[in-house]
Design a protein around this motif. Structure first.
Motif: not given
Ligand code: FES
Ligand SMILES: [Fe+2]
Length: 382
Positions: A82, A94, A63, A69, A71, A108, A84, A125, A80
Motif C-alpha cells: 500500500t 494479506n 503504487l 495498493f 497484492t 490492484s 498511505d 492502509n 498486500l
C-alpha cells in the motif's frame, strides 16, 4: 554508473575483441545438479534467501498515488502493498487478523481502508485496525494494536519497492542496496513506468533461468535466428556489486568505435547492460528501455516469470504503444529461446548423464552468482 566507468567497460571489451581475446575467469567451475533438483535445497533457499533478503515487490509506479495498493505473492507469502496518505509504502501479509481470511482479493486499485470479506474487520492502509463489527459484546477488551496487519519490512528506493518476506527479519536494506545506487541512478529507474508486462511459468529451477542471461557463449547458437547477429560472438564482461552483478554484453557495432573519440561513446548504444539484482531480478538496460525479468520460484523445478518492459513515463503514450509492444515481444521471444533450453536442462538433470554442470572460463558470472547464493545459505542445511 560514472561516465569514466562506461568508457572503461567499453574499452576493456574493445581491447579484448581487437586482440582476439575473451573475458575469462581463472578456473573452470562445477555446479552440482542437486542445486537445481533437490527439495531440501529449495527449502533452504526459501528460508535463507527468498525470505531472508530484500526482494523487489513491485516498481514504485505500480503504487502511483496515496491510496494505491496491489497484492502479490512474494516468496510464497500473500502480500498486500500500500501507499498511505503520507506517500509511505507499506507491505503486510494479506491475511485477516481475525480468522485468517484473504483480506484483499483484488490485484490492484486505490483504497484507504480494507474490509475483510468474511466478517468485515477493517484496516487502514497503514495497517491499523479501524473497525470490528459488534466489538463491544463479541470481543471485550480487544487489543487493537496487537491486531494490526502483520507488517513486513519494506523500503522504497531507486524507483522500486523492496520487501523482506519475513515479519521477524532484522532488515539491513542499506548494505544490500547501496552498491546499486549509482547504477540505478544512471539507469533513471525512478523516472520509468511499465509499458508492457506478462507472466509465464517455466518448468525449470530459478537459477537455470537466471544463469541463461549472464553469459554470451550461447548467443550465436541459441539466438541465431533472433538477436544473435546483433551481438559479438562469445564476448561479455561482468563485475560483482555487493551481492549483485553488472554484465556488459557488447553489440556487433563495438569494433566501429576504433579510432573514434570516447567522449562520444554511449554504452547503451554499444552494449546491453544487465543487472542481476540478487536473488531473483534481472534488469536488461537497452537503448531506450529496460527489460525486467522477475523470477518467482514455486518449486525446485517450477518458476513463474514476470517479464516487464520499463520505459520513461513521458514516453508511454498512445502513439508509442506499438513501439513498446514490439520491443516487449522481441525481448520475450529471445528470452523464451533461453527458457526452452532451460526446461530441457531441467528435464535432463536427473538422467544420470551429469553429476554437475560445467561452467567454462567464459561462464564465470554463473559461478560468481552461485557462490553468492551459497554464501547466504546456512552451512550444512542442504
Ligand atoms: S476472518 Fe476476516 S473478519 Fe473474520
Ligand atoms: Fe540468451
Amino acid at each position: 554508473m560514472e561516465r569514466a566507468k562506461q568508457i572503461a567497460l567499453l574499452e576493456e571489451l574493445q581491447g579484448l575483441k581487437d586482440n582476439g581475446l575473451f573475458f575469462l575467469d581463472d578456473e573452470v567451475a562445477k555446479s552440482p545438479i542437486t542445486r537445481y533438483a533437490s527439495q531440501d535445497r529449495f527449502d533452504a533457499e526459501m528460508r535463507d534467501i527468498f525470505r531472508g533478503v530484500p526482494i523487489i515487490a513491485c516498481h514504485a509506479s505500480e503504487l502511483p498515488e496515496p491510496g494505491s495498493f496491489m497484492t502479490r505473492e512474494l516468496s510464497g507469502l500473500p502480500v498486500l502493498l500500500t501507499r498511505d496518505r503520507d506517500n509511505t509504502v507499506h507491505a503486510f501479509i494479506n491475511v485477516c487478523r481475525h480468522r485468517g481470511a484473504r483480506l484483499v482479493r483484488e490485484g490492484s486499485g486505490c483504497k484507504n481502508a480494507f474490509s475483510c470479506p468474511y466478517h468485515a474487520w477493517t484496516w487502514g492502509n497503514n495497517g491499523t485496525l479501524r473497525g470490528v463489527p459488534h466489538q463491544k459484546e463479541g470481543f471485550p477488551g480487544l487489543d487493537r494494536d496487537a491486531h494490526a496487519l502483520k507488517r513486513l519490512p519494506a523500503m522504497e528506493r531507486y524507483g522500486l519497492v523492496w520487501v523482506i518476506a519475513n515479519p521477524d527479519a532484522q532488515p539491513d536494506f542499506d548494505s544490500f542496496l547501496t552498491p546499486l545506487a549509482g547504477e540505478f541512478a544512471w539507469a533513471e529507474m525512478e523516472t520509468l513506468a511499465i509499458a508492457a508486462t506478462d507472466t509465464i511459468e517455466r518448468k525449470a529451477n530459478w537459477k537455470l533461468l537466471a544463469e541463461g542471461g549472464i553469459e554470451a557463449y550461447h548467443f550465436k547458437v541459441t539466438h541465431r535466428d533472433t538477436i544473435g547477429p546483433h551481438f559479438l560472438d562469445n564476448l561479455s564482461s561482468y563485475e560483482t556489486l555487493g551481492s549483485h552483478m553488472r554484465s556488459v554484453l557488447p553489440r556487433s557495432s563495438l569494433p566501429e568505435l576504433n579510432g573514434t573519440d570516447p567522449a562520444e561513446w554511449d554504452i547503451r548504444t554499444e552494449a546491453n547492460v544487465l543487472y542481476t539484482v540478487f536473488p531473483t531480478s534481472q534488469f536488461l538496460v537497452m537503448q531506450d528501455h529496460i527489460g525486467w525479468i522477475e523470477l518467482i520460484p514455486l518449486a525446485p523445478d517450477l518458476t513463474r516469470l514476470r517479464l516487464t518492459t520499463l520505459a520513461p513515463k513521458s514516453e508511454i503514450t498512445p502513439d508509442k504503444e506499438e513501439h513498446w509492444k514490439r520491443n516487449h515481444a522481441i525481448t520475450s521471444v529471445t528470452l523464451n529461446e533461453d527458457f526452452e533450453v532451460n526446461e530441457e536442462v531441467q528435464s535432463g538433470l536427473l538422467s544420470g548423464a551429469n553429476e554437475s554442470l560445467t561452467f567454462g572460463r567464459y561462464e564465470g558470472a554463473l559461478d560468481a552468482f552461485n557462490r553468492e547464493i551459497e554464501r547466504h545459505l546456512t552451512p550444512g542445511a542442504a
